[in-house]
Each structure stands twice: as C-alpha cells, then as structure tokens.
Design a protein around this motif. Structure first.
Motif, short mmCIF file in Angstrom:
data_model
loop_
_atom_site.label_atom_id
_atom_site.label_comp_id
_atom_site.label_asym_id
_atom_site.label_seq_id
_atom_site.Cartn_x
_atom_site.Cartn_y
_atom_site.Cartn_z
N THR A 7 0.84 -1.20 0.00
CA THR A 7 0.00 0.00 0.00
C THR A 7 0.87 1.25 0.00
OG1 THR A 7 -1.63 -1.25 1.25
CG2 THR A 7 -1.94 1.13 1.15
N LEU A 8 1.94 1.23 0.83
CA LEU A 8 2.86 2.37 0.85
C LEU A 8 3.54 2.53 -0.51
CD1 LEU A 8 4.52 1.99 4.38
CD2 LEU A 8 2.79 3.64 3.65
N ALA A 9 3.92 1.39 -1.09
CA ALA A 9 4.56 1.44 -2.41
C ALA A 9 3.60 2.04 -3.43
CB ALA A 9 4.98 0.04 -2.83
N ALA A 10 2.33 1.68 -3.32
CA ALA A 10 1.33 2.22 -4.25
C ALA A 10 1.25 3.74 -4.12
CB ALA A 10 -0.03 1.58 -3.98
N ILE A 11 1.25 4.21 -2.88
CA ILE A 11 1.16 5.66 -2.67
C ILE A 11 2.39 6.35 -3.24
CG2 ILE A 11 1.09 7.48 -0.91
CD1 ILE A 11 -0.48 5.43 0.85
N ALA A 12 3.57 5.78 -2.96
CA ALA A 12 4.81 6.38 -3.46
C ALA A 12 4.82 6.39 -4.99
CB ALA A 12 6.01 5.59 -2.94
N THR A 13 4.40 5.28 -5.58
CA THR A 13 4.37 5.20 -7.05
C THR A 13 3.39 6.22 -7.63
OG1 THR A 13 4.72 2.83 -6.76
CG2 THR A 13 4.20 3.59 -8.97
N ALA A 14 2.26 6.37 -6.96
CA ALA A 14 1.26 7.33 -7.44
C ALA A 14 1.83 8.74 -7.41
CB ALA A 14 0.00 7.24 -6.58
N VAL A 15 2.54 9.07 -6.34
CA VAL A 15 3.14 10.39 -6.22
C VAL A 15 4.17 10.60 -7.34
CG1 VAL A 15 4.61 11.87 -4.79
CG2 VAL A 15 2.73 10.61 -3.75
N ALA A 16 5.03 9.59 -7.53
CA ALA A 16 6.05 9.68 -8.58
C ALA A 16 5.41 9.84 -9.95
CB ALA A 16 6.92 8.42 -8.55
N MET A 17 4.32 9.10 -10.14
CA MET A 17 3.61 9.15 -11.42
C MET A 17 3.06 10.55 -11.69
SD MET A 17 0.18 6.93 -12.06
CE MET A 17 -1.15 7.63 -13.03
N VAL A 18 2.46 11.15 -10.66
CA VAL A 18 1.86 12.48 -10.84
C VAL A 18 2.95 13.52 -11.09
CG1 VAL A 18 0.55 14.31 -9.70
CG2 VAL A 18 -0.17 11.93 -9.47
N ILE A 19 4.07 13.41 -10.37
CA ILE A 19 5.14 14.41 -10.50
C ILE A 19 5.86 14.29 -11.84
CG2 ILE A 19 7.38 15.16 -9.58
CD1 ILE A 19 6.28 14.41 -6.80
N THR A 20 6.25 13.06 -12.22
CA THR A 20 7.07 12.90 -13.42
C THR A 20 6.25 12.78 -14.69
OG1 THR A 20 7.06 10.50 -13.25
CG2 THR A 20 8.81 11.65 -12.07
N GLY A 21 5.02 12.30 -14.56
CA GLY A 21 4.21 12.08 -15.76
C GLY A 21 4.71 10.90 -16.59
N ASN A 22 5.55 10.07 -15.96
CA ASN A 22 6.12 8.94 -16.68
C ASN A 22 5.15 7.75 -16.71
OD1 ASN A 22 7.63 6.74 -17.56
ND2 ASN A 22 9.53 7.60 -16.72
N LEU A 23 4.94 7.23 -17.90
CA LEU A 23 3.98 6.15 -18.07
C LEU A 23 4.38 4.88 -17.33
CD1 LEU A 23 1.31 5.52 -19.51
CD2 LEU A 23 2.63 4.68 -21.45
N LEU A 24 5.69 4.68 -17.16
CA LEU A 24 6.16 3.48 -16.47
C LEU A 24 5.64 3.42 -15.04
CD1 LEU A 24 9.85 3.09 -17.68
CD2 LEU A 24 7.84 1.70 -18.27
N TYR A 25 5.55 4.59 -14.40
CA TYR A 25 5.01 4.60 -13.04
C TYR A 25 3.54 4.20 -13.03
CZ TYR A 25 9.24 6.76 -11.18
OH TYR A 25 10.52 6.99 -10.79
N ALA A 26 2.83 4.63 -14.06
CA ALA A 26 1.41 4.25 -14.15
C ALA A 26 1.30 2.73 -14.29
CB ALA A 26 0.75 4.95 -15.33
#
Lengths: 459, 102
Positions: free
Chosen positions: A164-183
């Motif tokens: 769950t923590l990893a999901a939150i971190a990934t979501a934050v990274a995804m929103v900041i970088t806009g990188n599709l890999l994070y999605a």
C-alpha cells in the motif's frame, strides 16, 4: 460522425443518468424490476449513441470489432449460466469493468495530466486494477478453482501494508514525473493487492466481497468520469459506489459482521482455525425419505429452509414441487430464507424464483423467525451455517454473531444433507445432536425425489 | 470540469445511491447487485472516448482492449439481470392450483 451538437449529446447523458436511477429504484418491486432493467440498458444505449453521433471518432472499425467480440462472449455466458453460478459470473463481469476503467485511465495518462488530473488517474488505475484481480480471485473461489477457505500466510498483513505504501509512493512519482512506467507499476501493484486482499477472505464472507468490489469498480468509473470530464460516468460510477457500499454494509449487518471485520478478520482468525475441527462420535438420528414423508403427513405448518446444497444438487425444482404438493393438501408451507443463503445475498430467492416458487412464499429471516414456535416441521435442505446455533453460543466460532434461523424452536427439524461434513464456513453444527432433530443423508435431489414419491403415494 | 460542479454532482449522487438502494428488499439483492454491476459498465462510453482519439499504437491497443472488456461488463450485466428478473416477474401470472398460502 458529427451529426448532433454538444448540447444534444449532453441531454442524452442526462436522460441516461435518469434512466440509470430509475433502473436501480425499480428493483424495489419484483413486478416492475424487469422493465427497470430495460430502462437501464436503454439509458446506456442512448448515452453511447449520443456520444458516437456527436463526435468525430477515429479507429471506428477497431472499436466496432471490440464491441462485437465483447458482446459475442458476454451474451452466451449470461444466457447459459446456471443460476447457481450467477455470483461468479457477476464477479467476472465486475472484474472486467474494473480492468476497463484502469486501462482507460492509463491511456488518458499518455495525454499528459496536471497534478489534479494525475491524482484522479492514479486513483482510477489503482482501484480498477485491484477490482480486476480481486474479482477474478472471487470468481476462482466461487467456482472452486481456488479453495474457498481463507488463505493466509505469515507476514501477509505486513506485505499488504508495504504494498500500500509502495502504491502511494508510485502514485506520487507518477503524478510528479508524468512517466507512463510509473502508471504501469501502479497498475501492477493494484493487481497484486487485489489478489492479496481477497485470498484471506474465506467461505461465507465471499458474497460480501463481491458487493464491495462492485462498489470499487463504481468508484473507478466515477474517477474516469472526472478525468474525462464526463458527467454521466461520474454520476453512474458514484451511484454504484454509494449503493454498493450501502449494500455491502447491510449484508454485513445481516451476517452480524462488520465490513472491516470481514476484510481484516482473517488475519486474526487464522491462528485458531484448526482448533475446533475435532470430529465427533456422538450419535445422530438418521431417517429415510419415507420416514420424512410420514412426518410431513402430520405437519400442517411447514417451513423449508433451503441452503446452497439444494442449489448445488439442482434440487430447487424438486423442493418447489414438494412445497406445491404439500400446499395443495392444505398444509401451510413457506420457504424461510436467510439473507445470505446461497453464494450471494438474495441468491436463494433467485434460485427458488427460477423453480417457480411464488414470491409471496419466500419469507425473510426476521419474519420467519417469529413463526418457528408455531411450526410443526422444519425441513432444512442443504443448509448448515445459516441454522447453526454456534453463531449464538460459541464466541470463538467464525460465524459467531451472525443472525441465524432459529429452527430449533420448531417441534421437529429434519435435515436433508449430503454428509455430516461441516458447511461452507467449515464449522461443526451442534444441532445435529439435538433430540428433536433427524437427518436424512444423501444427495438432496435424490432424497427429495424419493420423498416426493413417498408423499404422493401416501394419498 | 469545474471543481464545485464536480463536488456537487458527486455528493448528490452519493445521497441518491444511498436513498435508492435502501428501499430494496433483501430478496432482490442479487438482481440489485447485478444491475449496479451493469450500470458501471457505462465505462464503455469512456473506453470509446479514449479509443476514438487514439493516434499511436500503444494507446490504441489498450483502449480497444478497454472497449472489449467494458462491452463484456455492460452487455453481460444487463442480460444476466434480465434473466434473473424474468423469474421474479413471471410469478403472479403463473396460474395453476397453487394459491398462495396467506
């Protein structure tokens, strides 16, 4: 095609939203319900037609092909499914809906998104993915592909927390970088959490999970509505999310459980699950179908308590015929139905309706519990947990606190059971050793057929 | 979408969802769940929206897959709900000797 202008399209959405609301509302009456469902389907057709006629659409051939292929799979599956397998089919449909919402969100993300839109997309990807695999695990449990027992391994709780923590971190990274890999990574985490979330939920609680996942998919669809700025998706998704939540809570209440207790209870329960499995050697009174026929002869008020075993044996038609026959001889016969009898709340009602039992003969638990004291004979067919007094008497039992049908208040109780094995929830039933209880062992359908023949022969 | 409009719509839809469902008897909970399931199949509209704008291969593949999955959800959902409801609706007209024990 751009035939309709935008305001006509939006009016189409409004009409569709109204029809969806009427569809859900119409289900409060069995007479109007079918028309209500058609209204819902009409709403969906109107909305999609309005969009397609109001916009220039690329890839029309691909889209049409996908729709035809989807319908070609869905229609036969929906038409042919046995009513007993209805819950897993609904779970599967729910899962693909969640998957579709997650994919739509991923695609939308490729167009780029600001912080707000990105957050909504992250939410939709995660919930949609969770709903997809969660529903498929539910499907597997109901279909018997995966054990219906709670699957728990050490560290599961910790693993879920970390994910769950990893999901939150990934979501934050995804929103900041806009990188599709994070999605993609977030989708992956959602898929894994969906599996781990449902695996530890055992047996009798699975029906509630279907409802919960249904609400989740609703939320994912609402999220899609926000990111696509589509009011209809927002309204429909929110409606389903809200109604699914209410339904989940009301079912959990019917079982005397809290939703959090069901979802997280397995972790606590796991340790002692082997404890009460000790097999008993106490005597039970077994009877033949002919004996039961004689008992029925002398009974004027009869309650039939059907369980999933009845449906599995495809014996609901035989049970309906027996009820009809007994009624025609002047006995008062009703079906006492536990809210979670079957594999889905209200499932037993569907099965009995399929066997042409009149709606009026299907009596809800609260009503029928008031009638057992004046009942001569209770015929429990293929049910166990819903009449198990352990729900009242043994606090350690997994079903403790679940309201049950108080069949022991009746004069006589006869169980038609395949074996003396514990039910879906895997709990011993004290009632079998009660002196006023007798048991006819055997396949429910075979026993009922013999019973019916014996009753008819006694005329 | 304007945030205030969005919140307003969401809140109203939540209340409506609660209100509409709390009146349904537990006897009809299975069709209700199935109906709700069919309704969220309207994600098909969203899938068509993104598929209809896709220009590159990856978004196209993903969105067409979404259209496919959403179609299964919505078509299957409505058909299976109809099948269940036919059985409930058929009851009153179902003649025969059986007059309800009331």
């Amino acid at each position: 095609m751009k035939i309709l202008n935008e305001s006509v399209v939006l009016t189409g959405y409004l009409v569709a939203a109204i029809l969806f609301i009427l569809a859900l509302k119409g289900l409060s009456s069995p007479r109007k319900a079918r028309r209500a469902n058609r209204l819902g389907a009409t709403g969906a057709v109107i909305a999609i037609a309005a969009y397609v006629l109001g916009h220039d659409i690329r890839n029309g051939a691909w889209i049409a092909l996908a729709v035809v292929a989807g319908a070609a799979i869905a229609v036969p599956a929906a038409r042919r499914v046995h009513m007993t397998q209805m819950p897993q089919l609904v779970a599967a449909f729910n899962g693909v809906g969640g998957g579709a919402a997650a994919l739509v969100a991923v695609v939308e993300f490729t167009h780029g998104a600001d912080a707000w839109a990105g957050s909504v997309i992250a939410f939709t990807v995660f919930i949609g993915g969770l709903s997809l695999t969660g529903s498929f695990i539910t499907f597997g449990k109901l279909q018997g592909i995966i054990t219906s027992r709670a699957v728990v391994f050490p560290g599961l709780g910790v693993l879920l927390g970390v994910l769950t923590l990893a999901a939150i971190a990934t979501a934050v990274a995804m929103v900041i970088t806009g990188n599709l890999l994070y999605a993609a990574a977030l989708l992956g985490i959602g898929l894994v959490i969906g599996v781990l979330f449902v695996l530890p939920i055992g047996g009798a609680d699975v029906p509630i999970v279907i409802s919960l996942l249904n609400a989740f998919t609703g939320l994912a669809v609402a999220g899609s509505g926000v990111m696509l700025s589509n009011v209809l998706l927002l309204i429909a998704g929110t409606l389903v999310g809200a109604s699914g939540t209410i339904l989940t809570i009301s079912m959990a209440t019917a079982m005397g459980r809290s939703v959090t207790g069901i979802v997280f209870g397995a972790f606590r329960r796991a340790r002692k699950s082997g404890a009460d499995a000790g097999t008993e050697d106490r005597p039970v009174r077994t009877v033949t179908p002919e004996d039961v026929a004689i008992l029925l002869e002398y009974s004027s008020r009869i309650v039939i308590v059907p369980g999933y075993g009845l449906a599995v044996a495809q014996a609901h038609h035989a049970a309906a015929e027996l009820a009809e026959h007994l009624t025609s001889r002047g006995a008062d016969v009703v079906f006492g139905i536990h809210p979670v009898a079957g594999r889905m709340p209200g499932h037993m009602n569907v099965l009995l309706a399929e066997a042409n039992v009149p709606y009026e003969s299907l009596v809800e638990m609260d009503v029928v519990n008031g009638q057992f004291k004046s009942t001569d004979l209770v015929l429990v067919i293929g049910a166990n947990d819903v009449v198990n007094p352990a729900a009242k008497s043994s606090p350690g039992s997994p079903i403790y606190g679940m309201p049950i049908l108080n069949v022991s208040e009746a004069n006589q109780v006869v169980f038609l059971k395949r074996s003396l094995n514990p039910g879906f929830a895997g709990i011993e039933n004290e009632l079998f050793y009660d002196p006023k209880v007798s048991i006819a062992l055997g396949d429910a359908k075979a026993t009922l057929t013999q019973l019916l023949a014996a009753v008819k022969a006694a005329v | 979408m304007d945030v205030f409009a969005l919140v307003t719509i969401t809140v109203l839809a939540v209340f409506l969802g609660f209100e509409v469902v709390s009146k349904v008897s537990s006897t009809l909970h299975t069709p209700l769940m199935s109906e709700a399931n069919a309704i969220h199949g309207i994600i098909l509209l969203g899938a068509i929206m993104v598929a209809g704008q896709a220009t590159e291969p990856l978004p196209l593949v993903l969105s067409v897959l979404a259209v496919f999955l959403a179609t299964i959800n919505i078509v299957g959902g409505f058909v299976v709900t109809d099948r269940m409801l036919v059985m409930f609706a058929a009851k009153p007209s179902r003649a025969g000797k059986k007059e309800v024990s009331k």
